[in-house]
Design an enzyme around this catalytic site. Structure first.
Site, PDB file in Angstrom:
ATOM      1  N   ASP A   1      38.452  41.408  39.280  1.00  0.00           N
ATOM      2  CA  ASP A   1      39.916  41.792  40.152  1.00  0.00           C
ATOM      3  C   ASP A   1      41.061  41.100  39.585  1.00  0.00           C
ATOM      4  OD1 ASP A   1      38.251  43.256  41.736  1.00  0.00           O
ATOM      5  OD2 ASP A   1      37.754  41.576  43.020  1.00  0.00           O
ATOM      6  N   GLU A   2      40.900  40.961  38.012  1.00  0.00           N
ATOM      7  CA  GLU A   2      42.296  40.309  37.486  1.00  0.00           C
ATOM      8  C   GLU A   2      43.247  41.162  36.999  1.00  0.00           C
ATOM      9  OE1 GLU A   2      38.949  40.524  36.350  1.00  0.00           O
ATOM     10  OE2 GLU A   2      38.294  38.578  35.899  1.00  0.00           O
TER      11      GLU A   2
ATOM     12  N   LYS B   1      42.432  44.642  35.459  1.00  0.00           N
ATOM     13  CA  LYS B   1      41.969  45.504  34.381  1.00  0.00           C
ATOM     14  C   LYS B   1      42.375  46.685  34.460  1.00  0.00           C
ATOM     15  CE  LYS B   1      37.807  44.417  35.646  1.00  0.00           C
ATOM     16  NZ  LYS B   1      37.926  43.171  36.391  1.00  0.00           N
TER      17      LYS B   1
ATOM     18  N   GLY C   1      36.501  48.166  41.473  1.00  0.00           N
ATOM     19  CA  GLY C   1      37.737  48.747  42.178  1.00  0.00           C
ATOM     20  C   GLY C   1      38.894  48.550  41.317  1.00  0.00           C
ATOM     21  N   HIS C   2      39.598  49.483  40.568  1.00  0.00           N
ATOM     22  CA  HIS C   2      40.591  49.357  39.436  1.00  0.00           C
ATOM     23  C   HIS C   2      41.494  49.832  40.228  1.00  0.00           C
ATOM     24  CE1 HIS C   2      37.873  48.287  36.075  1.00  0.00           C
ATOM     25  NE2 HIS C   2      37.655  47.512  37.198  1.00  0.00           N
TER      26      HIS C   2
ATOM     27  N   ARG D   1      12.359  51.030  32.379  1.00  0.00           N
ATOM     28  CA  ARG D   1      12.019  52.622  32.083  1.00  0.00           C
ATOM     29  C   ARG D   1      11.636  53.620  32.676  1.00  0.00           C
ATOM     30  NH1 ARG D   1       8.717  49.363  28.003  1.00  0.00           N
ATOM     31  NH2 ARG D   1       8.579  48.275  29.963  1.00  0.00           N
TER      32      ARG D   1
ATOM     33  N   GLN E   1      33.863  44.477  36.270  1.00  0.00           N
ATOM     34  CA  GLN E   1      33.716  43.068  36.459  1.00  0.00           C
ATOM     35  C   GLN E   1      34.131  42.212  35.618  1.00  0.00           C
ATOM     36  OE1 GLN E   1      30.930  45.671  36.694  1.00  0.00           O
ATOM     37  NE2 GLN E   1      31.824  45.893  38.552  1.00  0.00           N
TER      38      GLN E   1
ATOM     39  N   THR F   1      26.718  40.302  38.518  1.00  0.00           N
ATOM     40  CA  THR F   1      26.149  41.701  38.573  1.00  0.00           C
ATOM     41  C   THR F   1      25.159  41.994  37.645  1.00  0.00           C
ATOM     42  OG1 THR F   1      27.058  44.161  38.587  1.00  0.00           O
ATOM     43  CG2 THR F   1      28.000  42.503  36.975  1.00  0.00           C
TER      44      THR F   1
ATOM     45  N   THR G   1      39.351  45.845  46.644  1.00  0.00           N
ATOM     46  CA  THR G   1      39.757  47.133  46.570  1.00  0.00           C
ATOM     47  C   THR G   1      38.853  47.981  46.794  1.00  0.00           C
ATOM     48  OG1 THR G   1      40.670  46.258  44.347  1.00  0.00           O
ATOM     49  CG2 THR G   1      40.763  48.661  44.732  1.00  0.00           C
TER      50      THR G   1
ATOM     51  N   GLY H   1      36.875  45.851  50.786  1.00  0.00           N
ATOM     52  CA  GLY H   1      37.758  45.275  51.731  1.00  0.00           C
ATOM     53  C   GLY H   1      37.637  43.684  52.152  1.00  0.00           C
TER      54      GLY H   1
ATOM     55  N   LYS I   1      49.558  38.355  38.146  1.00  0.00           N
ATOM     56  CA  LYS I   1      50.043  37.907  39.570  1.00  0.00           C
ATOM     57  C   LYS I   1      50.808  36.234  39.381  1.00  0.00           C
ATOM     58  CE  LYS I   1      47.133  40.122  42.427  1.00  0.00           C
ATOM     59  NZ  LYS I   1      46.109  40.515  43.654  1.00  0.00           N
TER      60      LYS I   1
HETATM   61  P1  GDP Z   1      40.801  45.206  38.568  1.00  0.00           P
HETATM   62  O1  GDP Z   1      39.367  45.061  39.324  1.00  0.00           O
HETATM   63  O2  GDP Z   1      40.594  44.170  37.392  1.00  0.00           O
HETATM   64  O3  GDP Z   1      41.518  46.246  38.084  1.00  0.00           O
HETATM   65  O4  GDP Z   1      41.902  44.560  39.643  1.00  0.00           O
HETATM   66  P2  GDP Z   1      42.163  44.934  41.066  1.00  0.00           P
HETATM   67  O5  GDP Z   1      42.584  46.151  41.182  1.00  0.00           O
HETATM   68  O6  GDP Z   1      40.742  44.809  41.948  1.00  0.00           O
HETATM   69  O7  GDP Z   1      42.851  43.757  41.766  1.00  0.00           O
HETATM   70  C1  GDP Z   1      43.890  43.591  40.937  1.00  0.00           C
HETATM   71  C2  GDP Z   1      44.959  43.511  42.326  1.00  0.00           C
HETATM   72  O8  GDP Z   1      46.193  43.033  41.955  1.00  0.00           O
HETATM   73  C3  GDP Z   1      45.503  44.976  42.371  1.00  0.00           C
HETATM   74  O9  GDP Z   1      45.790  45.431  43.961  1.00  0.00           O
HETATM   75  C4  GDP Z   1      46.842  45.170  41.771  1.00  0.00           C
HETATM   76  O10 GDP Z   1      47.665  46.212  42.053  1.00  0.00           O
HETATM   77  C5  GDP Z   1      47.446  43.878  41.854  1.00  0.00           C
HETATM   78  N1  GDP Z   1      47.878  43.503  40.572  1.00  0.00           N
HETATM   79  C6  GDP Z   1      47.698  43.440  39.073  1.00  0.00           C
HETATM   80  N2  GDP Z   1      48.604  42.886  38.514  1.00  0.00           N
HETATM   81  C7  GDP Z   1      49.594  42.245  39.162  1.00  0.00           C
HETATM   82  C8  GDP Z   1      50.645  41.358  39.102  1.00  0.00           C
HETATM   83  O11 GDP Z   1      51.292  40.801  38.133  1.00  0.00           O
HETATM   84  N3  GDP Z   1      51.269  40.867  40.438  1.00  0.00           N
HETATM   85  C9  GDP Z   1      50.841  41.266  41.543  1.00  0.00           C
HETATM   86  N4  GDP Z   1      51.419  40.737  42.456  1.00  0.00           N
HETATM   87  N5  GDP Z   1      49.793  41.946  41.871  1.00  0.00           N
HETATM   88  C10 GDP Z   1      49.375  42.587  40.750  1.00  0.00           C
HETATM   89  P1  IMO Z   2      36.213  44.837  39.295  1.00  0.00           P
HETATM   90  O1  IMO Z   2      35.673  45.809  38.147  1.00  0.00           O
HETATM   91  C1  IMO Z   2      34.783  41.426  41.821  1.00  0.00           C
HETATM   92  C2  IMO Z   2      30.659  41.057  42.631  1.00  0.00           C
HETATM   93  C3  IMO Z   2      30.122  41.201  44.023  1.00  0.00           C
HETATM   94  C4  IMO Z   2      28.880  40.360  44.023  1.00  0.00           C
HETATM   95  C5  IMO Z   2      28.247  40.401  42.782  1.00  0.00           C
HETATM   96  C6  IMO Z   2      27.138  41.312  42.631  1.00  0.00           C
HETATM   97  O2  IMO Z   2      36.971  45.635  40.285  1.00  0.00           O
HETATM   98  O3  IMO Z   2      36.747  43.737  38.772  1.00  0.00           O
HETATM   99  P2  IMO Z   2      26.972  43.957  42.665  1.00  0.00           P
HETATM  100  O4  IMO Z   2      27.351  45.062  43.631  1.00  0.00           O
HETATM  101  O5  IMO Z   2      27.687  44.303  41.452  1.00  0.00           O
HETATM  102  O6  IMO Z   2      25.519  43.726  42.416  1.00  0.00           O
HETATM  103  O7  IMO Z   2      27.362  42.581  43.072  1.00  0.00           O
HETATM  104  O8  IMO Z   2      29.511  40.815  41.942  1.00  0.00           O
HETATM  105  N1  IMO Z   2      31.318  42.224  41.837  1.00  0.00           N
HETATM  106  C7  IMO Z   2      32.762  42.077  41.928  1.00  0.00           C
HETATM  107  N2  IMO Z   2      33.585  41.004  42.280  1.00  0.00           N
HETATM  108  N3  IMO Z   2      35.264  42.415  41.162  1.00  0.00           N
HETATM  109  C8  IMO Z   2      34.308  43.696  40.876  1.00  0.00           C
HETATM  110  O9  IMO Z   2      34.748  44.443  39.796  1.00  0.00           O
HETATM  111  C9  IMO Z   2      32.993  43.339  41.235  1.00  0.00           C
HETATM  112  N4  IMO Z   2      31.789  44.151  41.101  1.00  0.00           N
HETATM  113  C10 IMO Z   2      30.857  43.168  41.523  1.00  0.00           C
HETATM  114  O10 IMO Z   2      31.142  40.958  44.990  1.00  0.00           O
HETATM  115  O11 IMO Z   2      29.521  39.044  44.214  1.00  0.00           O
HETATM  116 MG    MG Z   3      38.785  45.245  41.120  1.00  0.00          MG
END
Ligand code: GDP
Ligand code: IMO
Ligand code: MG
Length: 427
Positions: free
Chosen positions: A13-14, A16, A40-41, A142, A224, A239, A299, A302, A331
C-alpha cells in the site's frame, strides 16, 4: 529498451497504483507479475477514484496494453466483475491480455484460506482470505488449474476431478465441511467464465518480448511488497508469492538483463495490514493521526492499517533485495501537521546494532529501533508541484531519508491525485 519494475519496499500500500499510472504515460505495456486480488491499487484521476485488484494500473490509458502475467493467481469472477465495473465507468478494457499460464483461484482455495486462518486462531496471519496462499500452494504442488485449461473443457474437468477428490477429503475430514460439487464448479468456470475470458487469453511472454524488441517501454507492476515476499519478507507473516524485483522476471517471463530500472516505492512513514513484526509501530495518538490523515484503511478489505515511523533499515534491505535504482516517496503530505518526526536509522537487539534486517525473526521481534529526530514543517505541502515549494524542513526530511537509505529519492508524493508528485532528484 529494457523494462522498468515498480516494487513496494515496505509492507504494501505504498502507492504502487498511483506511480504505475503516472509512469504509464511513457509505456506501451504494463504487466502485473504476481499476487492476485489480495492487492488493492488506488488511482485518483480528476477526483474519481479507481481501486484495482487484478487489472494492471496502466489500464486507464488508451495506448497501453495491460497484461496479467503468468505469475498472477486469478479469480475469474473477480476479474470479470472488475472489467464490468471499469467498463461501466467508461474505461475500455478490451486491450487486456491474460496469460494462459496464470493459475486460477478455485472456490476451495478461498474456503481453505479462511478455514486455515480460523484454525490458526491467535497465530493467524491476517490474510485477505482471497485464496491466494492455497492457490500458490497448489501451483507448487503441481495440482493447480491454469487459465489455459479453461480453453479445454475435457482437461479442465479432469484436473478439477483430481483436485476435488483430495480437497473434499480435506474439507470433510479436517474441517468438517460439506464437499464441493465438481459439476457446479465446472458449470461456473466453463460455461459462465470461460467464454468471457477466452478472447483475453494470450501468450503474454511473446507480447512482452515483442514490445521490448521493438524498443517500447514496458512496465512491470508489483503487488504487495518486499517485506511480504515469501522468501525475503517477515515469514510467516507474508504473502505466498515473490513481489521482489526478481519475481518480475518469473511472473512476466523476462530475464534479469531485460530489466533496466527498478523503482522502489516507499511511504514517508510505514504501514502494515495483518499480523507480524513491525519495529517502528506507533500505538499512540501519532499512530492514530497517521491513520486519520493518511486514510489508512485497506483499499480492499477495509481493515485499519497499523502505522509507524519511517524505517531506513527496511529500505536499505529493500535496496539489496531489489537492486533499486531509485525510490519514489509517497504521502509526505500526511506528515504535514507533526511538530517533530522520528526516523529509524538502525535496530538494536541484545546489545548488537543492525543496519540491515536481522535474518532471524526472533531478533527482529526483539529489535528496538534507534531513532533520529527531525523537525517537522507544520505547513500544507499538498499543493506543491515543484521542489522549491516544499518547506525546507520537508526537503531536509526527504534528503535525510535518501542519505540514510543510500538510495536517491526522485519523486515525492504530496496527495492522492495523479499529478500530486514533486520531482525531487534526477528523473
Ligand atoms: P498500492 O497498493 O501500493 O497501490 O497503494 P494503495 O492504493 O493500497 O494505498 C495507497 C493510498 O494512498 C491510496 O489511497 C492512494 O490514493 C493514496 N496515495 C498515494 N500517494 C499519495 C500521496 O502522495 N499522498 C496522499 N495523501 N495519498 C496518497
Ligand atoms: P497491495 O498490492 C498490504 C497482506 C495481508 C496479510 C498477508 C498475507 O495493495 O500493496 P494474503 O491474502 O496475501 O495471503 O495475505 O499479506 N497483504 C497485503 N498488505 N497490501 C497488499 O497488497 C497486500 N496483499 C496482501 O494483509 O498480512
Ligand atoms: Mg494496496
Amino acid at each position: 529498451m529494457p523494462a522498468t519494475v515498480i516494487v513496494g519496499t515496505q509492507w504494501g500500500d505504498e502507492g504502487k497504483g498511483k506511480l504505475t499510472d503516472l509512469l504509464a504515460k511513457e509505456m506501451t505495456v504494463v504487466v502485473r507479475y504476481q499476487g492476485g486480488h489480495n492487492a488493492g491499487h488506488t488511482i485518483v484521476v480528476g477526483g474519481e477514484t479507481f481501486a484495482l485488484q487484478l487489472l494492471p494500473s496502466g489500464v486507464l490509458y488508451d495506448h497501453i496494453t495491460p497484461v496479467i502475467g503468468n505469475g498472477v493467481v486469478v479469480d475469474p469472477k473477480v476479474l470479470l466483475d472488475e472489467i464490468d465495473t471499469l467498463t461501466r465507468a467508461g474505461v475500455d478494457c478490451s486491450r487486456l491480455k491474460l496469460s494462459g499460464s496464470a493459475h486460477l483461484i478455485m472456490p476451495y482455495h478461498q474456503e481453505i484460506d479462511a478455514l486455515t486462518e480460523r484454525y490458526l486462531g491467535r497465530n493467524k496471519l491476517g490474510t485477505t482470505k482471497r485464496g491466494i496462499g492455497p492457490a500458490y500452494a497448489d501451483k507448487a504442488a503441481r495440482v493447480g488449474i491454469r487459465v489455459q485449461d479453461l480453453l479445454d473443457p475435457k482437461i479442465f474437468r479432469q484436473k478439477l476431478d483430481v483436485a476435488l477428490k483430495e480437497k473434499n477429503q480435506i474439507l470433510a475430514k479436517v474441517y468438517n465441511r460439506l464437499p464441493l460439487s465438481a459439476d457446479d464448479i465446472a458449470a461456473r468456470y466453463l460455461d459462465e467464465y470461460a467464454p468471457k475470458l477466452a478472447p483475453l487469453i494470450d501468450d503474454t511472454v511473446a507480447i512482452v518480448h515483442r514490445a521490448l524488441d521493438a524498443g517500447e517501454e514496458v512496465l512491470l507492476e508489483g503487488a504487495q511488497a518486499t517485506f511480504l515476499d515469501l522468501d525475503h519478507g517477515t515469514y510467516p507473516f507474508v504473502t505466498s508469492s515473490n513481489p521482489v524485483a526478481g519475481g518480475a522476471c518469473i511472473g512476466a517471463g523476462v530475464g534479469p538483463r531485460d530489466i533496466g530500472r527498478v523503482i522502489g516505492i516507499a511511504k514517508a512513514y510505514v504501514t502494515r495490514v495483518g499480523s507480524g513484526p513491525f519495529p517502528t509501530e506507533l500505538e499512540d495518538e501519532v499512530g492514530d493521526l497517521l491513520v486519520d490523515r493518511g486514510h489508512e484503511y485497506g483499499t480492499n478489505t477495509g481493515r485499519r492499517r497499523r502505522t509507524g515511523w519511517f524505517d531506513a533499515v527496511m529500505i536499505r534491505q529493500a535496496a539489496w533485495l531489489n537492486s533499486l535504482s531509485e525510490v519514489a516517496l509517497t504521502k509526505l503530505d500526511v506528515l504535514d501537521t507533526l511538530e517533530t518526526l522520528k526516523v529509524c536509522v538502525a535496530y538494536e537487539a541484545d546489545g548488537v546494532r543492525y543496519d540491515h534486517m536481522p535474518y532471524h525473526q526472533s531478533t527482529l521481534h526483539d529489535a528496538t529501533p534507534v531513532y533520529e529526530e527531525l523537525p517537522g514543517w507544520q505547513s500544507d505541502t499538498s499543493g506543491a508541484t515543484e521542489l522549491a515549494q516544499l518547506p525546507k524542513q520537508a526537503r531536509a526530511y526527504v534528503e535525510f531519508l535518501a542519505e540514510q537509505t543510500g538510495v536517491a529519492i526522485n519523486l515525492v508524493g504530496v496527495g492522492p491525485g495523479r499529478e500530486q508528485f514533486v520531482r525531487f532528484g534526477g528523473s
